[in-house]
Design a protein around this motif. Structure first.
Motif, PDB file in Angstrom:
ATOM      1  N   THR A 124      -2.754  25.919  24.029  1.00 48.43           N
ATOM      2  CA  THR A 124      -1.309  26.102  23.698  1.00 48.43           C
ATOM      3  C   THR A 124      -0.833  27.096  24.694  1.00 48.43           C
ATOM      4  O   THR A 124      -1.487  27.584  25.600  1.00 48.43           O
ATOM      5  CB  THR A 124      -1.750  27.044  22.371  1.00 48.43           C
ATOM      6  N   TYR A 224       2.001  24.126  18.022  1.00 51.26           N
ATOM      7  CA  TYR A 224       2.464  24.689  19.101  1.00 51.26           C
ATOM      8  C   TYR A 224       2.569  23.809  20.346  1.00 51.26           C
ATOM      9  O   TYR A 224       3.645  24.170  20.977  1.00 51.26           O
ATOM     10  CB  TYR A 224       1.174  25.570  19.620  1.00 51.26           C
ATOM     11  N   CYS A 225       2.041  22.771  20.395  1.00 54.27           N
ATOM     12  CA  CYS A 225       2.393  21.904  21.607  1.00 54.27           C
ATOM     13  C   CYS A 225       3.884  21.344  21.359  1.00 54.27           C
ATOM     14  O   CYS A 225       4.387  21.210  22.514  1.00 54.27           O
ATOM     15  CB  CYS A 225       1.211  20.693  21.713  1.00 54.27           C
TER      16      CYS A 225
END
Length: 271
Positions: A124, A224-225
């Motif tokens: 992340t 998050y990615c």
């Protein structure tokens, strides 16, 4: 053949391994995840070691680099710089898996001119805007919750949660087995409590590739990615049939993604 070396840092001895190729070969630095060690990249070493200089390391508090005192991500970045300086390596491609993405990014902040590119593997981003207060609160609960399990149940549940294939499960168990329950919990505590303390907004000038297992259900890694890719424009590729330990679950796709990324980096340099 990987040559095993060690270096003295402020908190203890850090172990690393190097396979050196000709002087103009690209150097790839692989940084492993929490409760793991350098052996989690054995499928990558098989693929890349014929063509590239490879560096693996057990980050502080992990693998052979324990015991270790006064952990910080800043410290890990400085240790990596010390290793590269000793080995006379001026530029690297960073591959950081999960926790390994944080030493990689902190290194890139301190020494951006030494980074050719970064592969973010089931990890992340650094950046204050990605993480809500509740996200950070849940990070702090990981270690306390782990204390509720017996050592054997904890190891098996952790290995199973990150692994889709039997290879990844067995590899993860082999890395967890030497660790006591206390060590596992302390590694998780340090990893997740220190991340927000040292988090910062960053901007990288070099190319970044984000890879994530299509079945990665570890925390909110996939969320998050996606946001990281949306905000920065960094390409995000999902690894088929893989959970969090994507480079073990589907090494063929991960290796090909990294290979193509490096080839593109080199084509940029020629244009």
């Amino acid at each position: 053949m990987m040559e095993h070396k060690q270096i003295t840092a402020q908190g203890g001895i850090v172990h690393y391994w190097i396979n050196r190729k000709k002087s103009d070969a690209d150097c790839i630095v692989f940084t492993h995840g929490v409760t793991a060690d350098h052996t989690m990249f054995e499928k990558q070493i098989e693929f890349f070691s014929d063509k590239y200089t490879i560096i693996l390391w057990d980050i502080p508090m992990h693998g052979l680099s324990r015991p270790y005192h006064n952990f910080s991500y800043l410290d890990t970045a400085e240790i990596l710089h010390k290793i590269l300086t000793r080995e006379h390596i001026e530029k690297v491609v960073l591959v950081g898996m999960s926790l390994g993405g944080y030493p990689s990014q902190h290194f890139a902040v301190l020494y951006p001119n030494m980074v050719k590119g970064f592969v973010a593997l089931d990890t992340t981003p650094l950046g204050m805007g990605y993480y809500s207060k509740s996200d950070l609160w849940w990070l702090r609960q990981v270690a306390p919750v782990a204390r509720l399990f017996s050592a054997e149940v904890l190891r098996k549940s952790m290995a199973r949660s990150v692994s889709k294939t039997e290879y990844s499960y067995k590899k993860m168990m082999s890395m967890l087995t030497p660790l006591s329950k206390t060590e596992i919990i302390e590694q998780m505590r340090i990893a997740y409590e220190y991340f927000p303390k040292e988090n910062k907004d960053v901007h990288f000038q070099f190319p970044v590739l984000i890879l994530a297992g299509e079945n990665d259900h570890t925390g909110k890694v996939k969320t998050y990615c996606r946001e990281w890719s949306r905000k920065t424009g960094y390409p995000l590729h999902f690894i088929k049939g893989a959970k969090h330990f994507a480079n073990g679950d589907n090494p063929k796709q991960v290796n090909n993604e990294i290979q193509l990324f490096i080839e593109k980096l080199n084509s940029y340099g020629r244009n």
